[in-house]
Design an enzyme around this catalytic site. Structure first.
Site: not given
Ligand code: UT7
Length: 310
Positions: A111, A235, A265
Protein backbone atom coordinates in the site's frame (compact mmCIF):
# COMPACT_ATOMS: atom_id res chain seq x y z
CA UNK A 1 22.94 19.61 -16.52
CA UNK A 2 21.53 21.61 -13.59
CA UNK A 3 19.13 20.28 -10.97
CA UNK A 4 16.11 18.54 -12.51
CA UNK A 5 13.05 18.46 -10.30
CA UNK A 6 9.55 17.18 -10.96
CA UNK A 7 6.04 18.52 -11.17
CA UNK A 8 2.77 16.57 -11.47
CA UNK A 9 0.97 17.64 -14.62
CA UNK A 10 -2.08 15.39 -14.94
CA UNK A 11 -4.15 12.95 -12.93
CA UNK A 12 -6.62 10.20 -13.85
CA UNK A 13 -8.49 7.46 -12.04
CA UNK A 14 -10.37 4.28 -12.90
CA UNK A 15 -12.58 1.93 -10.91
CA UNK A 16 -14.55 -1.10 -12.16
CA UNK A 17 -18.31 -0.64 -12.66
CA UNK A 18 -19.43 -3.25 -10.16
CA UNK A 19 -20.24 -1.75 -6.74
CA UNK A 20 -20.67 -3.91 -3.63
CA UNK A 21 -22.34 -2.19 -0.66
CA UNK A 22 -22.09 -3.17 3.00
CA UNK A 23 -25.66 -4.44 2.76
CA UNK A 24 -24.68 -6.66 -0.18
CA UNK A 25 -21.93 -8.20 1.99
CA UNK A 26 -24.25 -8.51 4.99
CA UNK A 27 -26.64 -10.57 2.87
CA UNK A 28 -24.08 -13.35 2.54
CA UNK A 29 -21.68 -12.94 5.48
CA UNK A 30 -22.04 -12.65 9.25
CA UNK A 31 -21.49 -8.89 9.23
CA UNK A 32 -23.54 -5.69 9.04
CA UNK A 33 -23.39 -2.12 7.79
CA UNK A 34 -23.11 -0.68 11.31
CA UNK A 35 -20.01 -2.79 12.18
CA UNK A 36 -18.25 -2.05 8.88
CA UNK A 37 -19.05 1.68 8.97
CA UNK A 38 -18.08 2.11 12.60
CA UNK A 39 -14.88 0.04 12.48
CA UNK A 40 -13.60 1.05 9.04
CA UNK A 41 -15.54 4.00 7.56
CA UNK A 42 -16.24 1.95 4.40
CA UNK A 43 -19.74 2.07 2.86
CA UNK A 44 -19.09 0.52 -0.55
CA UNK A 45 -16.29 -0.65 -2.83
CA UNK A 46 -15.78 -1.38 -6.54
CA UNK A 47 -14.76 -4.96 -7.42
CA UNK A 48 -14.08 -7.17 -10.45
CA UNK A 49 -11.22 -5.05 -11.78
CA UNK A 50 -8.18 -6.24 -13.73
CA UNK A 51 -4.97 -4.48 -12.72
CA UNK A 52 -3.77 -3.77 -16.27
CA UNK A 53 -7.18 -2.62 -17.53
CA UNK A 54 -7.72 -0.17 -14.68
CA UNK A 55 -4.12 1.07 -15.05
CA UNK A 56 -4.61 1.62 -18.78
CA UNK A 57 -7.78 3.65 -18.22
CA UNK A 58 -6.30 5.73 -15.40
CA UNK A 59 -3.06 6.22 -17.36
CA UNK A 60 -4.85 7.40 -20.52
CA UNK A 61 -6.93 9.77 -18.50
CA UNK A 62 -3.87 11.25 -16.73
CA UNK A 63 -2.10 11.78 -20.08
CA UNK A 64 -5.18 13.54 -21.49
CA UNK A 65 -5.54 15.62 -18.31
CA UNK A 66 -1.94 16.80 -18.78
CA UNK A 67 -2.78 17.80 -22.38
CA UNK A 68 -0.27 15.25 -23.71
CA UNK A 69 -0.15 12.30 -26.10
CA UNK A 70 1.16 8.80 -25.22
CA UNK A 71 4.21 9.53 -27.38
CA UNK A 72 5.17 12.29 -24.92
CA UNK A 73 5.74 9.74 -22.12
CA UNK A 74 9.13 8.06 -21.61
CA UNK A 75 8.50 5.48 -18.88
CA UNK A 76 5.52 3.64 -17.40
CA UNK A 77 6.05 2.96 -13.69
CA UNK A 78 3.28 0.82 -12.22
CA UNK A 79 2.93 0.28 -8.48
CA UNK A 80 0.93 -2.88 -7.85
CA UNK A 81 0.62 -5.81 -5.47
CA UNK A 82 -1.71 -7.69 -7.78
CA UNK A 83 0.06 -7.98 -11.16
CA UNK A 84 -1.92 -9.70 -13.94
CA UNK A 85 0.78 -12.40 -14.07
CA UNK A 86 4.17 -13.19 -12.52
CA UNK A 87 5.81 -12.54 -15.89
CA UNK A 88 5.66 -10.25 -17.79
CA UNK A 89 5.44 -7.14 -15.65
CA UNK A 90 1.94 -5.66 -15.92
CA UNK A 91 3.47 -2.30 -16.85
CA UNK A 92 4.49 -3.88 -20.19
CA UNK A 93 0.82 -4.61 -20.97
CA UNK A 94 -0.07 -1.04 -19.98
CA UNK A 95 2.79 0.47 -22.02
CA UNK A 96 1.72 -1.39 -25.17
CA UNK A 97 -1.99 -0.67 -24.78
CA UNK A 98 -1.50 3.05 -24.18
CA UNK A 99 1.19 3.31 -26.86
CA UNK A 100 4.02 4.71 -24.77
CA UNK A 101 7.28 4.46 -26.70
CA UNK A 102 9.66 4.09 -23.73
CA UNK A 103 10.43 1.76 -20.83
CA UNK A 104 8.12 0.00 -18.39
CA UNK A 105 8.57 -1.41 -14.90
CA UNK A 106 6.51 -2.65 -11.97
CA UNK A 107 7.13 -1.78 -8.34
CA UNK A 108 5.65 -3.61 -5.34
CA UNK A 109 5.75 -1.92 -1.95
CA UNK A 110 2.17 -2.95 -1.07
CA UNK A 111 0.00 0.00 0.00
CA UNK A 112 3.04 2.32 0.15
CA UNK A 113 3.75 1.60 -3.54
CA UNK A 114 2.47 4.86 -5.00
CA UNK A 115 4.63 7.03 -2.73
CA UNK A 116 7.68 4.80 -3.33
CA UNK A 117 6.88 5.12 -7.04
CA UNK A 118 6.65 8.91 -6.90
CA UNK A 119 10.10 9.19 -5.36
CA UNK A 120 11.49 6.58 -7.79
CA UNK A 121 10.02 8.61 -10.68
CA UNK A 122 11.71 11.75 -9.33
CA UNK A 123 14.98 9.78 -9.21
CA UNK A 124 14.59 8.67 -12.82
CA UNK A 125 13.90 12.26 -13.86
CA UNK A 126 16.94 13.49 -11.92
CA UNK A 127 19.21 11.20 -14.00
CA UNK A 128 17.75 12.34 -17.29
CA UNK A 129 14.44 10.51 -17.90
CA UNK A 130 11.66 12.46 -19.56
CA UNK A 131 8.05 12.22 -18.42
CA UNK A 132 7.10 9.23 -16.24
CA UNK A 133 3.54 7.92 -16.17
CA UNK A 134 3.19 6.79 -12.55
CA UNK A 135 0.22 4.51 -11.87
CA UNK A 136 -1.02 2.76 -8.75
CA UNK A 137 -3.40 -0.07 -9.65
CA UNK A 138 -4.63 -2.99 -7.59
CA UNK A 139 -7.33 -5.63 -7.83
CA UNK A 140 -7.40 -6.88 -4.23
CA UNK A 141 -10.80 -8.46 -4.91
CA UNK A 142 -8.94 -11.17 -6.87
CA UNK A 143 -6.84 -12.29 -3.90
CA UNK A 144 -9.63 -12.03 -1.32
CA UNK A 145 -11.59 -14.94 0.11
CA UNK A 146 -15.14 -13.57 -0.16
CA UNK A 147 -16.24 -15.98 2.57
CA UNK A 148 -13.77 -14.42 5.04
CA UNK A 149 -15.58 -11.50 6.65
CA UNK A 150 -12.40 -10.13 8.20
CA UNK A 151 -10.94 -9.29 4.75
CA UNK A 152 -13.97 -9.14 2.44
CA UNK A 153 -15.39 -6.02 4.08
CA UNK A 154 -12.12 -4.09 3.69
CA UNK A 155 -10.95 -4.37 0.10
CA UNK A 156 -11.78 -2.79 -3.24
CA UNK A 157 -10.28 -2.38 -6.72
CA UNK A 158 -9.09 0.74 -8.50
CA UNK A 159 -6.30 2.69 -10.14
CA UNK A 160 -4.96 6.22 -10.12
CA UNK A 161 -2.25 7.79 -12.28
CA UNK A 162 -0.22 10.97 -12.53
CA UNK A 163 2.19 12.34 -15.11
CA UNK A 164 5.53 13.19 -13.50
CA UNK A 165 7.21 15.94 -15.55
CA UNK A 166 10.80 17.16 -15.41
CA UNK A 167 11.28 20.84 -14.52
CA UNK A 168 14.40 22.95 -14.16
CA UNK A 169 15.26 23.56 -10.54
CA UNK A 170 14.18 21.72 -7.38
CA UNK A 171 10.54 21.30 -8.44
CA UNK A 172 7.60 20.03 -6.39
CA UNK A 173 9.11 17.20 -4.35
CA UNK A 174 10.43 18.90 -1.23
CA UNK A 175 11.24 15.81 0.83
CA UNK A 176 10.48 12.15 1.32
CA UNK A 177 10.87 9.35 3.81
CA UNK A 178 10.86 5.56 3.28
CA UNK A 179 10.81 2.75 5.80
CA UNK A 180 10.39 -1.01 5.95
CA UNK A 181 10.47 -3.77 8.56
CA UNK A 182 10.49 -7.21 6.98
CA UNK A 183 10.36 -8.92 10.38
CA UNK A 184 6.66 -7.93 10.32
CA UNK A 185 5.92 -9.60 6.98
CA UNK A 186 3.67 -12.22 8.67
CA UNK A 187 1.18 -9.48 9.67
CA UNK A 188 -0.13 -8.95 6.15
CA UNK A 189 0.53 -11.46 3.41
CA UNK A 190 -0.74 -13.46 0.46
CA UNK A 191 1.15 -16.57 -0.69
CA UNK A 192 1.17 -17.65 -4.34
CA UNK A 193 -2.28 -18.90 -5.20
CA UNK A 194 -3.63 -18.03 -1.76
CA UNK A 195 -5.76 -15.33 -0.19
CA UNK A 196 -4.92 -12.15 1.67
CA UNK A 197 -4.38 -12.59 5.39
CA UNK A 198 -4.02 -9.73 7.87
CA UNK A 199 -3.53 -9.48 11.62
CA UNK A 200 -5.71 -6.38 11.62
CA UNK A 201 -5.22 -5.31 15.22
CA UNK A 202 -1.44 -5.50 15.05
CA UNK A 203 -1.29 -3.77 11.65
CA UNK A 204 -3.55 -1.03 13.01
CA UNK A 205 -1.27 -0.41 16.00
CA UNK A 206 1.93 -0.35 13.95
CA UNK A 207 0.40 1.64 11.10
CA UNK A 208 -0.53 4.65 13.20
CA UNK A 209 2.93 4.82 14.77
CA UNK A 210 4.99 4.40 11.57
CA UNK A 211 2.86 6.66 9.43
CA UNK A 212 3.01 9.49 11.96
CA UNK A 213 6.79 9.13 12.43
CA UNK A 214 7.37 8.96 8.69
CA UNK A 215 5.17 11.98 7.97
CA UNK A 216 6.84 14.00 10.74
CA UNK A 217 10.31 13.19 9.39
CA UNK A 218 9.32 14.18 5.86
CA UNK A 219 7.81 17.44 7.11
CA UNK A 220 10.92 18.23 9.18
CA UNK A 221 13.16 17.52 6.16
CA UNK A 222 11.05 19.95 4.12
CA UNK A 223 11.42 22.56 6.87
CA UNK A 224 7.65 22.53 7.42
CA UNK A 225 5.29 22.07 10.36
CA UNK A 226 1.89 20.36 10.45
CA UNK A 227 0.25 23.79 10.25
CA UNK A 228 1.87 24.30 6.82
CA UNK A 229 0.13 21.23 5.33
CA UNK A 230 -2.73 22.32 3.08
CA UNK A 231 -3.78 18.77 2.20
CA UNK A 232 -2.93 15.42 3.75
CA UNK A 233 -3.45 12.48 1.36
CA UNK A 234 -3.14 9.32 3.46
CA UNK A 235 -3.40 5.66 2.49
CA UNK A 236 -7.05 4.68 2.84
CA UNK A 237 -7.03 1.51 4.98
CA UNK A 238 -9.33 2.50 7.81
CA UNK A 239 -10.99 5.82 8.68
CA UNK A 240 -10.00 5.33 12.32
CA UNK A 241 -6.32 5.03 11.31
CA UNK A 242 -6.64 8.25 9.27
CA UNK A 243 -8.32 10.04 12.19
CA UNK A 244 -5.70 8.81 14.69
CA UNK A 245 -2.89 9.92 12.37
CA UNK A 246 -4.51 13.35 11.85
CA UNK A 247 -4.88 13.82 15.58
CA UNK A 248 -1.28 12.86 16.36
CA UNK A 249 0.11 14.92 13.49
CA UNK A 250 -2.04 17.90 14.42
CA UNK A 251 -3.61 18.13 10.96
CA UNK A 252 -7.39 18.70 10.99
CA UNK A 253 -9.55 16.15 9.17
CA UNK A 254 -10.93 19.05 7.11
CA UNK A 255 -7.50 19.26 5.44
CA UNK A 256 -7.41 15.53 4.67
CA UNK A 257 -8.48 13.67 1.52
CA UNK A 258 -10.78 10.77 2.41
CA UNK A 259 -12.41 8.44 -0.13
CA UNK A 260 -12.41 5.19 1.85
CA UNK A 261 -16.21 5.34 2.21
CA UNK A 262 -16.59 4.90 -1.57
CA UNK A 263 -13.63 2.69 -2.49
CA UNK A 264 -12.49 0.68 0.57
CA UNK A 265 -8.82 -0.26 0.74
CA UNK A 266 -7.42 -0.28 -2.80
CA UNK A 267 -3.74 -0.69 -1.81
CA UNK A 268 -1.41 1.02 -4.35
CA UNK A 269 -4.39 2.89 -5.83
CA UNK A 270 -5.70 4.45 -2.64
CA UNK A 271 -3.45 7.52 -2.49
CA UNK A 272 -3.87 8.50 -6.17
CA UNK A 273 -7.65 7.87 -5.92
CA UNK A 274 -7.79 10.25 -2.94
CA UNK A 275 -5.50 12.77 -4.67
CA UNK A 276 -7.59 12.59 -7.86
CA UNK A 277 -10.75 13.22 -5.86
CA UNK A 278 -9.19 16.25 -4.11
CA UNK A 279 -8.02 17.69 -7.44
CA UNK A 280 -11.45 17.15 -9.02
CA UNK A 281 -13.01 19.07 -6.12
CA UNK A 282 -10.57 21.96 -6.62
CA UNK A 283 -9.03 21.38 -3.20
CA UNK A 284 -5.42 21.84 -4.41
CA UNK A 285 -3.97 25.15 -5.65
CA UNK A 286 -0.53 26.13 -6.92
CA UNK A 287 1.86 26.58 -4.01
CA UNK A 288 -0.10 24.30 -1.64
CA UNK A 289 1.84 21.85 0.50
CA UNK A 290 0.54 18.33 -0.04
CA UNK A 291 1.66 15.51 2.26
CA UNK A 292 1.28 11.96 0.92
CA UNK A 293 1.74 9.14 3.40
CA UNK A 294 1.14 5.41 3.24
CA UNK A 295 1.88 2.09 4.92
CA UNK A 296 1.21 -1.53 4.13
CA UNK A 297 2.41 -5.10 3.87
CA UNK A 298 6.08 -5.72 4.39
CA UNK A 299 5.64 -3.73 6.46
CA UNK A 300 6.56 -0.74 4.40
CA UNK A 301 5.79 2.93 4.86
CA UNK A 302 6.54 6.09 2.90
CA UNK A 303 5.81 9.81 2.94
CA UNK A 304 6.43 12.63 0.48
CA UNK A 305 5.93 16.38 0.72
CA UNK A 306 5.02 18.25 -2.47
CA UNK A 307 4.70 21.95 -3.17
CA UNK A 308 1.98 21.87 -5.79
CA UNK A 309 2.85 23.33 -9.15
CA UNK A 310 6.63 23.04 -9.04
O1 UT7 B 1 -3.70 -1.41 3.84
C1 UT7 B 1 -2.97 -2.29 4.60
C2 UT7 B 1 -3.09 -2.07 6.02
N1 UT7 B 1 -4.36 -2.49 6.57
C3 UT7 B 1 -4.83 -1.89 7.65
O2 UT7 B 1 -4.28 -0.92 8.07
C4 UT7 B 1 -6.00 -2.43 8.41
C5 UT7 B 1 -5.72 -2.35 9.88
N2 UT7 B 1 -6.70 -2.95 10.74
C6 UT7 B 1 -7.99 -2.57 10.79
O3 UT7 B 1 -8.40 -1.72 10.05
C7 UT7 B 1 -8.87 -3.15 11.84
O4 UT7 B 1 -8.09 -3.92 12.75
C8 UT7 B 1 -9.99 -4.03 11.28
C9 UT7 B 1 -11.02 -3.16 10.58
C10 UT7 B 1 -9.44 -5.06 10.33
C11 UT7 B 1 -10.71 -4.74 12.42
O5 UT7 B 1 -11.20 -3.79 13.37
P1 UT7 B 1 -10.96 -4.04 14.92
O6 UT7 B 1 -11.60 -2.93 15.64
O7 UT7 B 1 -9.50 -4.27 15.14
O8 UT7 B 1 -11.81 -5.33 15.18
P2 UT7 B 1 -11.34 -6.75 15.77
O9 UT7 B 1 -10.51 -7.48 14.78
O10 UT7 B 1 -10.80 -6.55 17.14
O11 UT7 B 1 -12.71 -7.48 15.90
C12 UT7 B 1 -13.69 -7.05 16.86
C13 UT7 B 1 -14.86 -8.03 16.81
C14 UT7 B 1 -14.44 -9.49 16.94
O12 UT7 B 1 -15.42 -10.16 17.69
P3 UT7 B 1 -15.20 -10.44 19.27
O13 UT7 B 1 -13.96 -11.25 19.36
O14 UT7 B 1 -15.08 -9.08 19.90
O15 UT7 B 1 -16.45 -11.18 19.64
C15 UT7 B 1 -14.46 -9.98 15.52
O16 UT7 B 1 -14.68 -11.38 15.44
O17 UT7 B 1 -15.52 -7.92 15.54
C16 UT7 B 1 -15.62 -9.22 14.95
N3 UT7 B 1 -15.52 -9.04 13.49
C17 UT7 B 1 -16.58 -8.71 12.74
N4 UT7 B 1 -17.87 -8.49 13.04
C18 UT7 B 1 -18.70 -8.15 12.05
C19 UT7 B 1 -14.44 -9.14 12.70
N5 UT7 B 1 -14.78 -8.86 11.42
C20 UT7 B 1 -16.09 -8.58 11.43
C21 UT7 B 1 -17.01 -8.24 10.43
N6 UT7 B 1 -18.29 -8.02 10.77
N7 UT7 B 1 -16.64 -8.08 9.14
Amino acid sequence: MGVRGITLSGCGISVPDKVVTNDDLSARLDTNDAWITERTGIKERHVGGITSQMAIEAGRSAIADAGLEPADIDIVLLATTTPDAMVPATSATVQAAIGVPGGALDLNAACSGFVYGLVAAAGLVSVGAGRVLLIGSDALSRITDWDDRTMAVLVGDGAGAVVVEPVDGPGSLLSWNFGADGTLRHLLKCDHGGYLFMDGKEVFRKAVRVVVESAERALADAGLAAADVDLLVPHQANLRIIQAACQRLGIPEARTAVVIDRYGNTSSASIPLALGDALAQGRVSAGDHVLLTGFGGGMTWASAVLRWGG
